[in-house]
Design a protein around this motif. Structure first.
Motif, PDB file in Angstrom:
ATOM      1  N   LEU A 190      44.155  52.223  38.818  1.00  0.00           N
ATOM      2  CA  LEU A 190      45.355  52.952  39.243  1.00  0.00           C
ATOM      3  C   LEU A 190      46.592  52.460  38.500  1.00  0.00           C
ATOM      4  O   LEU A 190      47.487  53.253  38.179  1.00  0.00           O
ATOM      5  CB  LEU A 190      45.555  52.789  40.749  1.00  0.00           C
ATOM      6  CG  LEU A 190      44.651  53.629  41.653  1.00  0.00           C
ATOM      7  CD1 LEU A 190      44.867  53.257  43.119  1.00  0.00           C
ATOM      8  CD2 LEU A 190      44.923  55.115  41.451  1.00  0.00           C
ATOM      9  N   THR A 191      46.648  51.164  38.229  1.00  0.00           N
ATOM     10  CA  THR A 191      47.776  50.612  37.470  1.00  0.00           C
ATOM     11  C   THR A 191      47.851  51.241  36.085  1.00  0.00           C
ATOM     12  O   THR A 191      48.939  51.580  35.598  1.00  0.00           O
ATOM     13  CB  THR A 191      47.637  49.085  37.346  1.00  0.00           C
ATOM     14  OG1 THR A 191      47.648  48.507  38.649  1.00  0.00           O
ATOM     15  CG2 THR A 191      48.785  48.501  36.541  1.00  0.00           C
ATOM     16  N   ALA A 219      50.821  54.628  32.767  1.00  0.00           N
ATOM     17  CA  ALA A 219      50.914  55.590  31.665  1.00  0.00           C
ATOM     18  C   ALA A 219      51.869  56.720  32.013  1.00  0.00           C
ATOM     19  O   ALA A 219      52.685  57.150  31.180  1.00  0.00           O
ATOM     20  CB  ALA A 219      49.526  56.145  31.345  1.00  0.00           C
ATOM     21  N   ILE A 220      51.814  57.200  33.253  1.00  0.00           N
ATOM     22  CA  ILE A 220      52.699  58.292  33.677  1.00  0.00           C
ATOM     23  C   ILE A 220      54.150  57.841  33.686  1.00  0.00           C
ATOM     24  O   ILE A 220      55.054  58.528  33.167  1.00  0.00           O
ATOM     25  CB  ILE A 220      52.282  58.802  35.069  1.00  0.00           C
ATOM     26  CG1 ILE A 220      50.893  59.440  34.996  1.00  0.00           C
ATOM     27  CG2 ILE A 220      53.310  59.785  35.610  1.00  0.00           C
ATOM     28  CD1 ILE A 220      50.313  59.799  36.352  1.00  0.00           C
ATOM     29  N   GLY A 251      55.555  42.606  33.238  1.00  0.00           N
ATOM     30  CA  GLY A 251      55.843  42.363  34.642  1.00  0.00           C
ATOM     31  C   GLY A 251      55.713  43.617  35.485  1.00  0.00           C
ATOM     32  O   GLY A 251      55.282  43.558  36.641  1.00  0.00           O
ATOM     33  N   VAL A 252      56.087  44.766  34.917  1.00  0.00           N
ATOM     34  CA  VAL A 252      55.966  46.024  35.648  1.00  0.00           C
ATOM     35  C   VAL A 252      54.503  46.320  35.957  1.00  0.00           C
ATOM     36  O   VAL A 252      54.141  46.676  37.083  1.00  0.00           O
ATOM     37  CB  VAL A 252      56.594  47.178  34.839  1.00  0.00           C
ATOM     38  CG1 VAL A 252      56.301  48.520  35.508  1.00  0.00           C
ATOM     39  CG2 VAL A 252      58.094  46.985  34.702  1.00  0.00           C
ATOM     40  N   PHE A 253      53.637  46.164  34.965  1.00  0.00           N
ATOM     41  CA  PHE A 253      52.212  46.425  35.178  1.00  0.00           C
ATOM     42  C   PHE A 253      51.617  45.437  36.181  1.00  0.00           C
ATOM     43  O   PHE A 253      50.805  45.807  37.034  1.00  0.00           O
ATOM     44  CB  PHE A 253      51.451  46.351  33.852  1.00  0.00           C
ATOM     45  CG  PHE A 253      51.522  47.617  33.048  1.00  0.00           C
ATOM     46  CD1 PHE A 253      50.732  48.710  33.370  1.00  0.00           C
ATOM     47  CD2 PHE A 253      52.379  47.731  31.967  1.00  0.00           C
ATOM     48  CE1 PHE A 253      50.795  49.885  32.637  1.00  0.00           C
ATOM     49  CE2 PHE A 253      52.450  48.896  31.224  1.00  0.00           C
ATOM     50  CZ  PHE A 253      51.660  49.981  31.562  1.00  0.00           C
ATOM     51  N   GLN A 254      52.023  44.171  36.097  1.00  0.00           N
ATOM     52  CA  GLN A 254      51.498  43.175  37.034  1.00  0.00           C
ATOM     53  C   GLN A 254      51.971  43.471  38.454  1.00  0.00           C
ATOM     54  O   GLN A 254      51.196  43.327  39.420  1.00  0.00           O
ATOM     55  CB  GLN A 254      51.936  41.778  36.602  1.00  0.00           C
ATOM     56  CG  GLN A 254      51.275  41.306  35.313  1.00  0.00           C
ATOM     57  CD  GLN A 254      51.845  39.988  34.820  1.00  0.00           C
ATOM     58  OE1 GLN A 254      52.784  39.446  35.395  1.00  0.00           O
ATOM     59  NE2 GLN A 254      51.284  39.470  33.749  1.00  0.00           N
ATOM     60  N   ALA A 255      53.221  43.894  38.609  1.00  0.00           N
ATOM     61  CA  ALA A 255      53.748  44.209  39.935  1.00  0.00           C
ATOM     62  C   ALA A 255      53.018  45.422  40.526  1.00  0.00           C
ATOM     63  O   ALA A 255      52.679  45.438  41.719  1.00  0.00           O
ATOM     64  CB  ALA A 255      55.246  44.482  39.853  1.00  0.00           C
ATOM     65  N   MET A 256      52.772  46.437  39.690  1.00  0.00           N
ATOM     66  CA  MET A 256      52.035  47.607  40.183  1.00  0.00           C
ATOM     67  C   MET A 256      50.623  47.219  40.600  1.00  0.00           C
ATOM     68  O   MET A 256      50.094  47.720  41.601  1.00  0.00           O
ATOM     69  CB  MET A 256      51.981  48.684  39.094  1.00  0.00           C
ATOM     70  CG  MET A 256      53.257  49.475  38.935  1.00  0.00           C
ATOM     71  SD  MET A 256      53.013  50.986  37.960  1.00  0.00           S
ATOM     72  CE  MET A 256      52.585  50.285  36.374  1.00  0.00           C
ATOM     73  N   PHE A 315      50.806  45.681  43.974  1.00  0.00           N
ATOM     74  CA  PHE A 315      51.112  46.710  44.973  1.00  0.00           C
ATOM     75  C   PHE A 315      49.864  47.515  45.328  1.00  0.00           C
ATOM     76  O   PHE A 315      49.550  47.717  46.510  1.00  0.00           O
ATOM     77  CB  PHE A 315      52.204  47.645  44.446  1.00  0.00           C
ATOM     78  CG  PHE A 315      52.431  48.849  45.307  1.00  0.00           C
ATOM     79  CD1 PHE A 315      53.178  48.757  46.466  1.00  0.00           C
ATOM     80  CD2 PHE A 315      51.886  50.081  44.968  1.00  0.00           C
ATOM     81  CE1 PHE A 315      53.380  49.872  47.281  1.00  0.00           C
ATOM     82  CE2 PHE A 315      52.077  51.193  45.769  1.00  0.00           C
ATOM     83  CZ  PHE A 315      52.824  51.091  46.926  1.00  0.00           C
ATOM     84  N   PHE A 316      49.142  47.979  44.320  1.00  0.00           N
ATOM     85  CA  PHE A 316      47.950  48.786  44.586  1.00  0.00           C
ATOM     86  C   PHE A 316      46.858  47.957  45.262  1.00  0.00           C
ATOM     87  O   PHE A 316      46.094  48.476  46.080  1.00  0.00           O
ATOM     88  CB  PHE A 316      47.432  49.399  43.292  1.00  0.00           C
ATOM     89  CG  PHE A 316      48.269  50.528  42.771  1.00  0.00           C
ATOM     90  CD1 PHE A 316      48.575  51.603  43.582  1.00  0.00           C
ATOM     91  CD2 PHE A 316      48.758  50.515  41.473  1.00  0.00           C
ATOM     92  CE1 PHE A 316      49.355  52.655  43.117  1.00  0.00           C
ATOM     93  CE2 PHE A 316      49.537  51.555  41.005  1.00  0.00           C
ATOM     94  CZ  PHE A 316      49.843  52.629  41.819  1.00  0.00           C
TER      95      PHE A 316
END
Length: 360
Positions: free
Chosen positions: A26-27, A32-33, A327-332, A335-336
């Motif tokens: 999902l990340t 990508a979106i 960091g954005v990808f790791q945070a997502m 979250f997921f």
């Protein structure tokens, strides 16, 4: 219209271990979106961050070096979290382990001997454990929440680095740069493959995870951590002390964070510098949860997060993506993962408020 969470039956192990995989997938999709919507090549970002480190053989050694400290710290945190002890300050314990190892390296500067590096490792373990003993003492004696104290102590350790490398430990031949001397040859972690950057800390991380898995699954210590974390009242009747468990959990997680710090300062860094705090201690929290608080799973989590680190560096040069994208990808991912945990354990049920006539 109202909604409430209703607990499901205990989810199967297959479902629990599938959740981290789904979180990673999902990340990728959502990442990508999002990056496409803000003007970047979203598909390219996912490709460079998640796949290039695996397909490019030259990046494999980087993966091992990045994953090693994450695995070691993540194993320690998984043990603490199993006991329901929330050590959020592993970054500070990692830093103190590195500082303790640096102290030994500077004391023995110019000396030679096989004993120097093992002494640095022992000092690093002790430094991390001693730093973790502060929130343990405050929690058991004054009932101060360990989340707050361990987190705030991280910033103290960072300021201590800044002071030491700018004053008493500053390299006199360093042309004014805030850093220590480069360590002597016997204080450096050896590379296990000539011509590569893969140091001895990589196999040590795997051994730490395997030993921790055996201890957690086959020993009284592991049983104590699980029982106290899952059912503290039952553990009390079983003769397990909650305070003793808090001390053990924090000391073990702090010691492993200190071990990671000692290996990092004697391996990739080879001296103490202001940039030594690399957020490994905070990122290892994601690693621990990706690994389902299982030391063997932590190996998987450490490799996944290492891929995002190495891939993030690749994406900076190939498609101009910011370093913050990692960091954005790791945070997502976190979250997921947490959202998935809630959904596999609870179901959302709509509650229809009863009318006055129905209640009567």
């Amino acid at each position: 219209m109202q909604f409430r969470l209703e607990k499901r039956r205990e989810p199967s192990k297959a479902m629990l271990y599938a959740t981290p995989v789904v979180a990673v997938l999902l990340t990728m999709v959502v990442g990508a979106i999002i990056f496409s919507l803000i003007g970047f090549d979203g598909i390219g970002a996912v490709r460079e961050i998640f796949f290039t480190p695996l397909t490019n053989a030259y990046k494999w050694q980087d993966l091992g070096v990045k994953a090693a400290p994450l695995i070691i710290i993540g194993v320690g945190l998984s043990i603490a979290y199993r006991a329901n002890v929330w050590n959020i300050g592993a970054e500070g314990q990692y830093v103190m382990g590195g500082l303790a190892a640096t102290w030994i390296a500077l004391l023995t500067y110019g000396m030679s001997g096989w004993w120097i590096l093992p002494l640095m490792v022992v000092a690093g373990i002790a430094g991390g454990a001693l730093y973790a003993s502060i929130p343990a003492l405050l929690r058991t004696r004054l009932n101060v929440n360990e989340i707050l104290t361990s987190l705030m102590l991280t910033y103290v350790s960072v300021q201590l680095i800044y002071y030491l490398v700018r004053a008493p430990w500053k390299d006199p031949m360093g042309m004014g740069f805030p850093q220590t001397r480069r360590f002597s040859a016997d204080a450096l972690l050896p590379n296990i493959f000539p011509g590569t950057i893969v140091h001895a800390g990589v196999p040590i991380a795997i051994v730490v995870a395997l030993v921790a898995w055996f201890v957690m699954s086959r020993s009284v210590f592991g049983y104590q951590m699980k029982v106290v974390g899952a059912a503290p009242h039952a553990a009390r009747y079983g003769g397990f002390s909650e305070n003793k468990t808090i001390w053990l959990a924090l000391l073990v997680s702090g010691a492993l964070a200190g071990l990671a710090g000692a290996l990092e300062v004697s391996g990739p860094f080879q001296r103490m510098v202001p940039g030594f705090p690399t957020n490994y201690g905070f990122t290892a929290i994601i690693v621990a949860f990706l690994g389902r608080l299982n030391p063997l799973g932590v190996i998987f989590g450490g490799i996944v997060i290492a891929i995002t680190f190495v891939g993030g560096e690749v994406a900076q040069t190939s498609i101009g993506l910011s370093n913050a994208a990692t960091g954005v990808f790791q945070a997502m991912m976190l979250f997921f993962l947490l959202a998935g945990d809630i959904l596999v354990r609870y179901r959302i049920r709509r509650v229809v408020p009863q009318t006055a006539e129905a209640r009567s």
